[in-house]
Enzyme design. Structure first.
Site, PDB file in Angstrom:
ATOM      1  N   LYS A 110      83.048  63.287  -0.925  1.00  0.00           N
ATOM      2  CA  LYS A 110      84.490  63.281  -1.226  1.00  0.00           C
ATOM      3  C   LYS A 110      84.764  62.803  -2.648  1.00  0.00           C
ATOM      4  O   LYS A 110      85.616  63.349  -3.334  1.00  0.00           O
ATOM      5  CB  LYS A 110      85.247  62.379  -0.246  1.00  0.00           C
ATOM      6  CG  LYS A 110      85.134  62.793   1.210  1.00  0.00           C
ATOM      7  CD  LYS A 110      86.020  61.947   2.122  1.00  0.00           C
ATOM      8  CE  LYS A 110      85.683  60.479   2.113  1.00  0.00           C
ATOM      9  NZ  LYS A 110      84.357  60.149   2.695  1.00  0.00           N
TER      10      LYS A 110
ATOM     11  N   ARG B  88      79.299  52.222   9.067  1.00  0.00           N
ATOM     12  CA  ARG B  88      80.345  53.062   8.466  1.00  0.00           C
ATOM     13  C   ARG B  88      80.430  54.413   9.156  1.00  0.00           C
ATOM     14  O   ARG B  88      81.526  54.950   9.358  1.00  0.00           O
ATOM     15  CB  ARG B  88      80.094  53.228   6.958  1.00  0.00           C
ATOM     16  CG  ARG B  88      80.360  51.923   6.205  1.00  0.00           C
ATOM     17  CD  ARG B  88      79.796  51.958   4.799  1.00  0.00           C
ATOM     18  NE  ARG B  88      80.450  52.938   3.964  1.00  0.00           N
ATOM     19  CZ  ARG B  88      79.916  53.437   2.853  1.00  0.00           C
ATOM     20  NH1 ARG B  88      78.710  53.075   2.469  1.00  0.00           N
ATOM     21  NH2 ARG B  88      80.592  54.311   2.146  1.00  0.00           N
TER      22      ARG B  88
ATOM     23  N   ARG C 151      75.887  50.305  -4.522  1.00  0.00           N
ATOM     24  CA  ARG C 151      76.863  49.558  -3.724  1.00  0.00           C
ATOM     25  C   ARG C 151      76.212  48.795  -2.571  1.00  0.00           C
ATOM     26  O   ARG C 151      75.351  49.321  -1.887  1.00  0.00           O
ATOM     27  CB  ARG C 151      77.905  50.524  -3.162  1.00  0.00           C
ATOM     28  CG  ARG C 151      78.894  50.979  -4.203  1.00  0.00           C
ATOM     29  CD  ARG C 151      79.677  52.184  -3.773  1.00  0.00           C
ATOM     30  NE  ARG C 151      80.176  52.114  -2.411  1.00  0.00           N
ATOM     31  CZ  ARG C 151      80.953  53.051  -1.863  1.00  0.00           C
ATOM     32  NH1 ARG C 151      81.326  54.085  -2.582  1.00  0.00           N
ATOM     33  NH2 ARG C 151      81.363  52.943  -0.634  1.00  0.00           N
TER      34      ARG C 151
ATOM     35  N   ARG D 287      72.862  57.155  -3.914  1.00  0.00           N
ATOM     36  CA  ARG D 287      74.093  57.093  -4.716  1.00  0.00           C
ATOM     37  C   ARG D 287      74.092  55.900  -5.674  1.00  0.00           C
ATOM     38  O   ARG D 287      73.744  54.793  -5.312  1.00  0.00           O
ATOM     39  CB  ARG D 287      75.287  56.962  -3.755  1.00  0.00           C
ATOM     40  CG  ARG D 287      76.616  56.882  -4.450  1.00  0.00           C
ATOM     41  CD  ARG D 287      77.715  57.340  -3.567  1.00  0.00           C
ATOM     42  NE  ARG D 287      77.935  56.480  -2.415  1.00  0.00           N
ATOM     43  CZ  ARG D 287      78.795  56.788  -1.451  1.00  0.00           C
ATOM     44  NH1 ARG D 287      79.496  57.903  -1.514  1.00  0.00           N
ATOM     45  NH2 ARG D 287      78.965  55.980  -0.434  1.00  0.00           N
TER      46      ARG D 287
ATOM     47  N   ARG E 107      92.561  57.151   6.590  1.00  0.00           N
ATOM     48  CA  ARG E 107      91.335  57.003   7.375  1.00  0.00           C
ATOM     49  C   ARG E 107      91.657  56.699   8.828  1.00  0.00           C
ATOM     50  O   ARG E 107      90.736  56.576   9.632  1.00  0.00           O
ATOM     51  CB  ARG E 107      90.518  55.861   6.802  1.00  0.00           C
ATOM     52  CG  ARG E 107      89.240  56.298   6.075  1.00  0.00           C
ATOM     53  CD  ARG E 107      88.616  55.044   5.503  1.00  0.00           C
ATOM     54  NE  ARG E 107      87.255  55.127   5.134  1.00  0.00           N
ATOM     55  CZ  ARG E 107      86.818  55.264   3.885  1.00  0.00           C
ATOM     56  NH1 ARG E 107      87.658  55.460   2.898  1.00  0.00           N
ATOM     57  NH2 ARG E 107      85.536  55.222   3.624  1.00  0.00           N
TER      58      ARG E 107
END
Ligand code: AMP
Length: 232
Positions: free
Chosen positions: A21, A178, A167, A135, A96
Site C-alpha cells: 500500500k 498484525r 521498523r 522492508r 482500518r
C-alpha cells in the site's frame, strides 16, 4: 490517465500489512498530484517528534495492535483540515475498521465529498512475509525492499542519503499479530465497501510495476464504469 479525477477525488488502498500500500500509494499520489496520506507514516512522525500522540500510539504499534479508533479519527480529521480544500487524497492504512470508515464518511460529507474507489490489494501471506522482512524505510517516507527494490547503496536512502530504518514492528512475531489483527478488524471493510459498489480487487503478487499497472487500470476502469452509469 483514466478519469479518476471526476468523482470524490478520494481513493482508499486496502490490504494486509506488506501488500504494498505504501509503495503504490506514494506512486499513485505522485501521478495524480494528490496527497498520499499514510496514517502509519503520520504516527511514526509523531513518534519521532516525541509528541503526546506518538507516545500514546507507540505501545500499540510496537505490539502490532491497532491504535484506538478515536485517536486515529482525530488524527486524520486534523490532517485533512491542513490540506488544500478539495485536494485529492490517496489513503493508505486508513480506514482500518468499519468505525473509522464511517467516521471518514462523516468527515467528508460536509464538503460534499465521498470515497470514490477502494482498491483491495491482494497477495498470499508467503509473499507478504518476504515483503515485510525485506522492508527498509527512509525517514522521509520512501520505502525500499532489500529483495525487490534495493537502494543503490546498502542501508542508505537514494533520495536523501539518510540511513534506512528496519521498523520494530516488521519483526516476525509482531508481523504475525498484525496479520491476525488485519483479518479480524480490517478485513470486514471488504464487505462494507463491496456493498457500496466501490470496491475493486487488484492482484498484488507481481513486481512493483506490474501491481501499479493493475492498480491504475482498476482505479481508472472503475471510474469509467461509474461515470457511465451515473453520468458523473
Ligand atoms: P502501517 O505503516 O500502516 O503498517 O501502520 C503501522 C502501525 O500503525 C499499525 O500496525 C498500527 O499500530 C498503527 N496504525 C496505522 N494506521 C492505523 C489505523 N488506521 N488505525 C489504527 N492503527 C493504525
Amino acid at each position: 490517465m483514466p478519469d479518476v479525477k471526476s468523482a470524490g477525488r478520494i481513493v482508499v488502498l486496502l490490504g494486509a500489512p506488506g501488500v504494498g500500500k505504501g509503495t503504490q500509494g506514494v506512486r499513485l499520489g505522485r501521478e495524480l498530484g494528490w496527497a498520499h496520506v499514510s496514517t502509519g507514516d503520520l504516527l511514526r512522525a509523531a513518534l519521532r517528534d516525541g509528541t503526546r500522540l506518538g507516545l500514546e500510539a507507540r505501545r500499540y504499534m510496537d505490539a502490532g495492535e491497532l491504535v484506538p479508533d478515536g485517536v486515529m479519527i482525530d488524527l486524520v480529521r486534523e490532517h485533512l483540515a491542513g490540506l488544500e480544500p478539495g485536494r485529492g487524497v490517496v489513503f493508505d492504512g486508513f480506514p482500518r475498521t468499519v468505525q473509522q470508515a464511517e467516521a471518514l464518511d462523516r468527515a467528508l460529507a460536509p464538503e460534499g465529498r465521498a470515497v470514490g474507489v477502494v482498491a483491495l490489494l491482494d497477495a498470499p501471506e508467503s509473499v507478504l512475509f518476504k515483503r515485510i522482512s525485506g522492508r527498509r524505510s527512509s525517514p522521509g517516507g520512501r520505502v525500499y525492499n532489500v529483495y525487490f527494490d534495493p537502494p543503490r547503496r546498502d542501508g542508505i536512502c537514494d533520495e536523501t542519503g539518510e540511513p534506512l530504518i528496519h521498523r520494530a514492528d516488521d519483526q516476525p512475531d509482531t508481523v504475525r499479530t498484525r496479520l491476525a489483527v488485519y483479518q479480524k478488524a480490517t478485513a470486514p471493510l471488504i464487505g462494507h465497501y463491496d456493498a457500496k459498489g466501490i470496491l475493486v480487487r487488484v492482484g498484488a503478487e507481481g513486481d512493483i510495476d506490474q501491481v501499479y499497472a493493475a492498480l491504475h487500470a482498476a482505479v481508472g476502469g472503475h471510474r469509467a464504469a461509474h461515470a457511465a452509469t451515473t453520468g458523473r
